[in-house]
Scaffold this motif. Structure first.
Motif, PDB file in Angstrom:
ATOM      1  N   PRO A  55       5.589  -4.275  10.381  1.00 62.02           N
ATOM      2  CA  PRO A  55       5.841  -5.346  11.190  1.00 62.02           C
ATOM      3  C   PRO A  55       4.711  -4.965  11.882  1.00 62.02           C
ATOM      4  O   PRO A  55       4.273  -3.752  13.423  1.00 62.02           O
ATOM      5  N   GLY A  56       3.877  -6.579  12.538  1.00 60.80           N
ATOM      6  CA  GLY A  56       2.704  -5.406  13.587  1.00 60.80           C
ATOM      7  C   GLY A  56       1.673  -4.915  12.834  1.00 60.80           C
ATOM      8  O   GLY A  56       1.002  -4.632  13.832  1.00 60.80           O
ATOM      9  N   SER A  57       1.864  -4.527  12.172  1.00 58.36           N
ATOM     10  CA  SER A  57       0.407  -4.174  11.271  1.00 58.36           C
ATOM     11  C   SER A  57      -1.191  -4.862  11.321  1.00 58.36           C
ATOM     12  O   SER A  57      -0.586  -5.889  11.481  1.00 58.36           O
ATOM     13  N   ARG A  58      -2.336  -4.220  10.912  1.00 60.49           N
ATOM     14  CA  ARG A  58      -3.246  -4.943  11.139  1.00 60.49           C
ATOM     15  C   ARG A  58      -3.767  -5.726   9.964  1.00 60.49           C
ATOM     16  O   ARG A  58      -4.324  -6.746   9.740  1.00 60.49           O
ATOM     17  N   LEU A  59      -2.325  -4.946   8.385  1.00 65.30           N
ATOM     18  CA  LEU A  59      -2.373  -5.470   7.420  1.00 65.30           C
ATOM     19  C   LEU A  59      -1.561  -6.580   7.242  1.00 65.30           C
ATOM     20  O   LEU A  59      -1.714  -7.897   7.089  1.00 65.30           O
ATOM     21  N   HIS A  60      -0.437  -6.922   7.879  1.00 59.95           N
ATOM     22  CA  HIS A  60      -0.196  -8.454   8.244  1.00 59.95           C
ATOM     23  C   HIS A  60      -0.607  -9.366   8.997  1.00 59.95           C
ATOM     24  O   HIS A  60      -0.580 -10.767   8.501  1.00 59.95           O
ATOM     25  N   VAL A  76      -2.448  -0.003   9.643  1.00 61.72           N
ATOM     26  CA  VAL A  76      -0.861  -0.188  10.414  1.00 61.72           C
ATOM     27  C   VAL A  76      -2.322  -0.320  11.577  1.00 61.72           C
ATOM     28  O   VAL A  76      -2.339  -1.558  12.259  1.00 61.72           O
ATOM     29  N   HIS A  77      -3.541   0.294  11.593  1.00 62.55           N
ATOM     30  CA  HIS A  77      -4.417   0.477  13.042  1.00 62.55           C
ATOM     31  C   HIS A  77      -5.956  -0.157  12.648  1.00 62.55           C
ATOM     32  O   HIS A  77      -6.145  -0.133  13.262  1.00 62.55           O
ATOM     33  N   ASP A  78      -6.465   0.207  11.470  1.00 61.38           N
ATOM     34  CA  ASP A  78      -7.375   0.145  10.585  1.00 61.38           C
ATOM     35  C   ASP A  78      -7.530  -1.448  10.366  1.00 61.38           C
ATOM     36  O   ASP A  78      -7.811  -1.930   9.247  1.00 61.38           O
ATOM     37  N   GLU A  79      -8.154  -2.182  11.429  1.00 61.85           N
ATOM     38  CA  GLU A  79      -8.594  -3.701  10.108  1.00 61.85           C
ATOM     39  C   GLU A  79      -9.677  -3.937   9.630  1.00 61.85           C
ATOM     40  O   GLU A  79      -9.623  -4.411   8.781  1.00 61.85           O
ATOM     41  N   PRO A 104       1.148  -1.014  -0.115  1.00 58.41           N
ATOM     42  CA  PRO A 104       0.035   0.070  -0.506  1.00 58.41           C
ATOM     43  C   PRO A 104       0.648   1.069  -0.495  1.00 58.41           C
ATOM     44  O   PRO A 104       2.263   1.202   0.589  1.00 58.41           O
ATOM     45  N   HIS A 105       0.272   2.348  -0.302  1.00 59.61           N
ATOM     46  CA  HIS A 105       0.763   3.527  -0.542  1.00 59.61           C
ATOM     47  C   HIS A 105       0.484   4.453   0.441  1.00 59.61           C
ATOM     48  O   HIS A 105      -0.590   4.317   0.806  1.00 59.61           O
ATOM     49  N   GLY A 106       1.051   5.643   0.988  1.00 59.22           N
ATOM     50  CA  GLY A 106       0.390   6.971   1.845  1.00 59.22           C
ATOM     51  C   GLY A 106      -0.759   5.799   2.674  1.00 59.22           C
ATOM     52  O   GLY A 106       0.402   6.095   3.612  1.00 59.22           O
ATOM     53  N   ALA A 107      -1.554   7.357   2.681  1.00 63.90           N
ATOM     54  CA  ALA A 107      -2.391   7.436   3.506  1.00 63.90           C
ATOM     55  C   ALA A 107      -3.618   5.811   3.817  1.00 63.90           C
ATOM     56  O   ALA A 107      -3.681   5.508   4.705  1.00 63.90           O
ATOM     57  N   LEU A 108      -3.423   5.114   2.728  1.00 64.90           N
ATOM     58  CA  LEU A 108      -3.843   3.523   2.552  1.00 64.90           C
ATOM     59  C   LEU A 108      -2.417   2.628   3.747  1.00 64.90           C
ATOM     60  O   LEU A 108      -3.457   2.066   4.696  1.00 64.90           O
ATOM     61  N   TYR A 109      -1.559   3.073   3.313  1.00 63.20           N
ATOM     62  CA  TYR A 109      -0.351   2.301   4.185  1.00 63.20           C
ATOM     63  C   TYR A 109      -0.228   2.456   5.374  1.00 63.20           C
ATOM     64  O   TYR A 109      -0.262   1.790   6.730  1.00 63.20           O
TER      65      TYR A 109
END
Length: 260
Positions: A154-159, A128-131, A119-124
């Motif tokens: 690392p540790g993001s909701r995305l991962h 991280v926090h928005d499930e 992901p890029h920018g604001a989406l990246y």
């Protein structure tokens, strides 16, 4: 720093955001950066990039053996994808898949393929926090290709969402971005969010690659174990800085190679 934490057997990938132009407007020196990095995050037309630019970058990357990644974003050309947007989950998933598919056409035409998604920018920062938004991005990746690795913090909701869905995850670090004590990035709107001293960027990059640690904005030591290091291509002197980072890593005994 504890020398026992050094593991020179672990390689590091160098990635950069490329193809961030549109029409006659260009932002990054794609050709020169592709001589340094091992992975290219190619803009897919939503925050930057267009069909001709995507094709050109894919051809250059394929010629140099650089892995091609789809850099997906919110549909925000005017804001360069750096404005947070409330996009319904189903719509975001479809748009992520759409961007990956568009880039895949040009990657395959160049004799390569899309090897990962970032992901890029604001989406990246949002995922991280928005499930729910993270889950939507993962759904989009699954729609496009159920084998694609997801590059992110690392540790993001995305991962978490990607791993739960069976997608490979790849941890990323930033030599030129300030960190908070919790391992997240200091928002760009805050003072000191972007590290501009080239010598400091080089030292931070080597520290993360060799020791897995970086000094946070508050002065604390933060663990940052990453397989890929991002080198921003839109900063002044980006090509020279990228070369300095790679040269210093290799002199330090760190193997530089793509993760995909």
């Amino acid at each position: 720093m504890d020398s026992s934490s050094i593991d020179l057997r672990s390689p590091i990938d160098l990635n950069a955001d490329l193809g961030e132009g549109f029409g006659r407007w260009t932002l990054t020196d794609d050709e020169q950066l592709l001589s340094v990095v091992t992975s290219a995050n190619v803009a897919c037309g939503f925050h930057a990039g267009d069909a001709a630019t995507m094709r050109r970058v894919c051809e250059l990357a394929a010629e140099r053996g650089v892995r091609i990644g789809a850099q997906v974003s919110y549909r925000d050309l005017a804001g360069f994808g750096r404005r947070s947007m409330d996009v319904p989950a189903a719509e975001l998933a479809a748009e992520v898949a759409y961007q990956i598919g568009a880039l895949e056409v040009f990657a395959r035409a160049a004799g390569s393929r899309v090897a990962y998604v970032k992901p890029h920018g604001a989406l990246y920062n949002r995922v991280v926090h928005d499930e729910p938004q993270a889950a939507a991005v993962v759904e989009g990746v699954l729609l496009a290709d159920r084998t694609l690795p997801v590059l992110g913090l690392p540790g993001s909701r995305l991962h978490e969402a990607a791993a739960a869905a069976g997608l490979p995850v790849v941890s990323e670090a930033f030599g030129d971005r300030a960190y908070r004590a919790d391992g997240s990035l200091l928002p760009r709107g805050q003072d000191g969010a972007v590290v501009t001293d080239p010598a400091e960027v080089v030292e931070r990059s080597v520290s993360m690659a060799r020791f897995g640690v970086v000094t946070a904005h508050c002065g604390a030591s933060v663990a940052v174990r990453a397989r890929s290091l991002c080198l921003h291509g839109d900063t002044p002197g980006a090509v020279g800085l990228a070369r300095r980072v790679r040269e210093r890593l290799e002199r330090s005994g760190v193997r530089v190679e793509a993760f995909a």
